[in-house]
Motif scaffolding. Structure first.
Motif, PDB file in Angstrom:
ATOM      1  N   VAL A 132       0.840  -1.201   0.000  1.00  0.00           N
ATOM      2  CA  VAL A 132       0.000   0.000   0.000  1.00  0.00           C
ATOM      3  C   VAL A 132       0.874   1.251   0.000  1.00  0.00           C
ATOM      4  CG1 VAL A 132      -1.697   1.326   1.323  1.00  0.00           C
ATOM      5  CG2 VAL A 132      -1.917  -1.138   1.158  1.00  0.00           C
ATOM      6  N   SER A 133       1.913   1.258   0.815  1.00  0.00           N
ATOM      7  CA  SER A 133       2.784   2.432   0.917  1.00  0.00           C
ATOM      8  C   SER A 133       3.477   2.734  -0.414  1.00  0.00           C
ATOM      9  CB  SER A 133       3.821   2.226   2.020  1.00  0.00           C
ATOM     10  OG  SER A 133       4.564   1.049   1.779  1.00  0.00           O
ATOM     11  N   GLU A 134       3.820   1.703  -1.172  1.00  0.00           N
ATOM     12  CA  GLU A 134       4.473   1.903  -2.464  1.00  0.00           C
ATOM     13  C   GLU A 134       3.482   2.455  -3.499  1.00  0.00           C
ATOM     14  OE1 GLU A 134       6.911  -0.815  -5.683  1.00  0.00           O
ATOM     15  OE2 GLU A 134       6.712  -1.497  -3.617  1.00  0.00           O
ATOM     16  N   VAL A 135       2.285   1.899  -3.531  1.00  0.00           N
ATOM     17  CA  VAL A 135       1.262   2.363  -4.477  1.00  0.00           C
ATOM     18  C   VAL A 135       0.845   3.792  -4.142  1.00  0.00           C
ATOM     19  CG1 VAL A 135      -1.089   1.964  -5.326  1.00  0.00           C
ATOM     20  CG2 VAL A 135       0.440   0.030  -4.945  1.00  0.00           C
ATOM     21  N   ARG A 136       0.817   4.115  -2.871  1.00  0.00           N
ATOM     22  CA  ARG A 136       0.417   5.457  -2.428  1.00  0.00           C
ATOM     23  C   ARG A 136       1.360   6.534  -2.974  1.00  0.00           C
ATOM     24  NH1 ARG A 136       1.299   8.261   2.742  1.00  0.00           N
ATOM     25  NH2 ARG A 136      -0.286   9.869   2.792  1.00  0.00           N
ATOM     26  N   LYS A 137       2.640   6.207  -3.150  1.00  0.00           N
ATOM     27  CA  LYS A 137       3.619   7.178  -3.649  1.00  0.00           C
ATOM     28  C   LYS A 137       3.357   7.536  -5.114  1.00  0.00           C
ATOM     29  CE  LYS A 137       7.223   5.508  -0.573  1.00  0.00           C
ATOM     30  NZ  LYS A 137       8.441   4.695  -0.504  1.00  0.00           N
ATOM     31  N   PHE A 149       1.178   5.008 -11.718  1.00  0.00           N
ATOM     32  CA  PHE A 149       2.142   4.058 -12.277  1.00  0.00           C
ATOM     33  C   PHE A 149       1.630   2.624 -12.142  1.00  0.00           C
ATOM     34  CE2 PHE A 149       5.874   1.293 -11.834  1.00  0.00           C
ATOM     35  CZ  PHE A 149       6.485   1.528 -13.056  1.00  0.00           C
ATOM     36  N   TYR A 150       0.907   2.340 -11.062  1.00  0.00           N
ATOM     37  CA  TYR A 150       0.440   0.978 -10.791  1.00  0.00           C
ATOM     38  C   TYR A 150      -1.001   0.739 -11.242  1.00  0.00           C
ATOM     39  CZ  TYR A 150       4.641   0.823  -7.976  1.00  0.00           C
ATOM     40  OH  TYR A 150       5.942   0.871  -7.560  1.00  0.00           O
ATOM     41  N   ARG A 151      -1.582   1.695 -11.918  1.00  0.00           N
ATOM     42  CA  ARG A 151      -2.979   1.574 -12.385  1.00  0.00           C
ATOM     43  C   ARG A 151      -3.153   0.282 -13.193  1.00  0.00           C
ATOM     44  NH1 ARG A 151      -6.962   5.507 -12.831  1.00  0.00           N
ATOM     45  NH2 ARG A 151      -5.415   7.115 -12.389  1.00  0.00           N
ATOM     46  N   GLY A 152      -4.200  -0.491 -12.847  1.00  0.00           N
ATOM     47  CA  GLY A 152      -4.491  -1.731 -13.555  1.00  0.00           C
ATOM     48  C   GLY A 152      -3.848  -2.971 -12.949  1.00  0.00           C
ATOM     49  N   LYS A 153      -2.912  -2.792 -12.047  1.00  0.00           N
ATOM     50  CA  LYS A 153      -2.272  -3.936 -11.390  1.00  0.00           C
ATOM     51  C   LYS A 153      -3.235  -4.562 -10.391  1.00  0.00           C
ATOM     52  CE  LYS A 153       1.905  -3.261 -13.091  1.00  0.00           C
ATOM     53  NZ  LYS A 153       2.468  -4.112 -14.094  1.00  0.00           N
ATOM     54  N   VAL A 154      -3.210  -5.881 -10.283  1.00  0.00           N
ATOM     55  CA  VAL A 154      -4.060  -6.597  -9.336  1.00  0.00           C
ATOM     56  C   VAL A 154      -3.283  -6.817  -8.045  1.00  0.00           C
ATOM     57  CG1 VAL A 154      -5.332  -8.738  -8.904  1.00  0.00           C
ATOM     58  CG2 VAL A 154      -5.329  -7.735 -11.187  1.00  0.00           C
ATOM     59  N   VAL A 155      -3.899  -6.464  -6.927  1.00  0.00           N
ATOM     60  CA  VAL A 155      -3.272  -6.641  -5.611  1.00  0.00           C
ATOM     61  C   VAL A 155      -4.267  -7.310  -4.665  1.00  0.00           C
ATOM     62  CG1 VAL A 155      -1.683  -4.686  -5.822  1.00  0.00           C
ATOM     63  CG2 VAL A 155      -3.962  -4.324  -4.863  1.00  0.00           C
ATOM     64  N   ILE A 156      -3.725  -7.897  -3.611  1.00  0.00           N
ATOM     65  CA  ILE A 156      -4.543  -8.463  -2.540  1.00  0.00           C
ATOM     66  C   ILE A 156      -4.052  -7.858  -1.241  1.00  0.00           C
ATOM     67  CG2 ILE A 156      -5.252 -10.560  -1.324  1.00  0.00           C
ATOM     68  CD1 ILE A 156      -4.646 -12.087  -3.953  1.00  0.00           C
TER      69      ILE A 156
END
Length: 173
Positions: free
Chosen positions: A37-42, A46-53
């Motif tokens: 979460v902390s990485e995506v928050r920055k 850039f991470y749009r469309g990536k699947v995360v859990i």
């Protein structure tokens, strides 16, 4: 010998089935497991469309005309995806579900596991501080059952001493 083999297969299946992850295998194969979460928050774009859990504790929920948005405090998860470490967090995120989720069930302090695609970010206030939330479009959402509150009677052992007490001290002491 044949009965033992079948019993072992059934027992192993039940044992491993109890440890299964709550998110479907298809979604787990697509997921970026190392994306925090902390990485995506920055840099959410850039991470749009990536699947995360991600797993966590619901802080609030809001029903809108187009679905429900849950504000979640991310918490590290165990092998099943259940939040397990309540002493650290990677931050907060928003989970956008197209369905109507009753906020009486998806209430504050309930634990959830969310599988979704990164859809960008949204800035809201946490107290007086502006905070950028990564936003997930929910693919799968698992609400964990509430664990009952266990209240221990402080005088239990005065009335019912442990079994070893009788053997050590004998009756009448």
């Amino acid at each position: 010998m044949e009965k033992f083999r079948w019993a072992a297969i059934v027992g192993l299946t039940l044992l491993l089935g109890g440890c299964a992850h709550v998110v479907s295998p298809d979604i787990r194969r697509q997921a970026q497991w190392d994306l925090a979460v902390s990485e995506v928050r920055k840099n959410p774009d850039f991470y749009r469309g990536k699947v995360v859990i991600w797993s966590g504790r619901i802080l609030s929920g809001e029903n809108r005309a187009d679905g429900t948005v849950l504000e979640i405090l991310e918490l590290p998860a165990d092998r099943q995806g259940k939040p397990s470490d309540f002493t650290r967090s990677g931050g907060r995120f928003l989970a956008r579900d197209k369905r109507f989720l009753d906020t009486a069930l998806y209430a504050p302090d309930r634990l959830v596991t969310v599988a979704g695609t990164v859809a960008g970010s949204e800035t809201r206030r946490v107290g007086q501080v502006p905070y950028t939330y990564p936003v997930l479009d929910v693919l799968e959402l698992h609400l964990w059952p509430e664990e009952p509150l266990v209240v221990r009677d402080p005088y239990y052992y005065d009335r019912y001493p442990p079994i070893w007490w009788h053997f050590y001290f004998g009756r009448g002491w």
